[in-house]
Enzyme design. Sequence first.
Site, short mmCIF file in Angstrom:
data_model
loop_
_atom_site.label_atom_id
_atom_site.label_comp_id
_atom_site.label_asym_id
_atom_site.label_seq_id
_atom_site.Cartn_x
_atom_site.Cartn_y
_atom_site.Cartn_z
N HIS A 1 61.90 -87.67 -5.48
CA HIS A 1 61.19 -87.32 -6.86
C HIS A 1 62.15 -87.62 -7.81
CE1 HIS A 1 58.90 -85.06 -9.93
NE2 HIS A 1 58.00 -85.30 -9.14
N ASP B 1 50.77 -85.64 -9.49
CA ASP B 1 51.62 -86.57 -8.74
C ASP B 1 52.00 -86.35 -7.54
OD1 ASP B 1 53.34 -84.57 -10.46
OD2 ASP B 1 54.88 -85.88 -9.45
N HIS C 1 52.72 -78.07 -4.55
CA HIS C 1 52.08 -77.49 -5.78
C HIS C 1 50.98 -78.50 -6.00
CE1 HIS C 1 55.08 -80.16 -7.33
NE2 HIS C 1 54.54 -80.06 -8.67
#
Length: 349
Positions: free
Chosen positions: A300, A113, A109
């Site tokens: 993440h 980040d 996406h």
Amino acid sequence: MRRLLLLLLIIVVALGGLWWLRAPLGERVFTQIAQARAGRNAMASYGDGLTLVFCGTGSPVPDPQRGEACLMVQAGDNLLLIDGGDGGVRKLAGFGVPLGGLDAVLLTHLHSDHIEGLAPALLLRWTGSAATTPLPLIGPPGTSDVAAGYNLMLKADAGYRTAHHGAAIVPPGGGQFAGQDLPAGVVWNSGGLVITAFEVNHAPVAPAYGYRIQYKGRTVVVSGDTAATPAMAQAAKGADVLVHEALQPRLVAALTRGLTAAGQPRTAQITRDILTYHTTPEQAATAAAEAGVQMLMLTHIVPQLPSRFFEAAFLGDASQRFSGSIRIARDGSVLHLPAGNREIAEDRL
């Protein structure tokens, strides 16, 4: 006593001599290290199979130990990146992973980040192979805009590098991206490597993709950023490894309280908002159990974990929900899934 003083005097003189010799000694040691490290290929020892290198396992929360989202995938002659957050690609180069053969970058996406560290991927591929064609940048709608933005930003830089090093080293045409906006479905099919994008729930970010990666009987599923969703267990059904993002709300709540007490209400609100579109370690473990995978690799990581001491608090009761292996990825973690068997080898660069 005299002998002791004499010994101390000899030590002081010896150390003083080394201090004055630090420049030639430093140069000699540096030369030896540089010659040993320059041009090395940290991937050369891995045989045929599906190999993952975790180059960025952090998040937008600043973390000196973790780059932002970045995962390298090697399978046969295929070399790809999934996302390119700040610092991730540079870490790959530091680990000794040559990127001249980089075939493409896939985006899950378009959050910053996951895209703000892409420039080194472009440069290292270009200079490492004298590439004459743009690097494919593949992802959800809007990816072509990211490619165009990078190309505009780096237009002058590309011209300078060709003028300085010459077209034989950095040919015109190689220092740019070719953006491709693709719907969910098969986004890569080459040399036995098939990668399929599926939609996840990262609202209001939409569409956001996860990826199912298949090569010679081995399968890895990468979640991308997502809230808990039935789509994950469905996509990961029968996979060897589920690579899943993870946020621990109880630890994030401590940040929220600290920010509120420090008079930073806007940042505190952000820490509340992020709870709605990420997955807890426990929820990821539930998805792994439902999918029947061998291993759950968490990445993440939110919030920052200062040391391994805090990993148990981060995981919560995830191990009670999934009986397979649960790992917390670190920058430099490697998973190698050899072709033709069910082994999962763990390593660290």
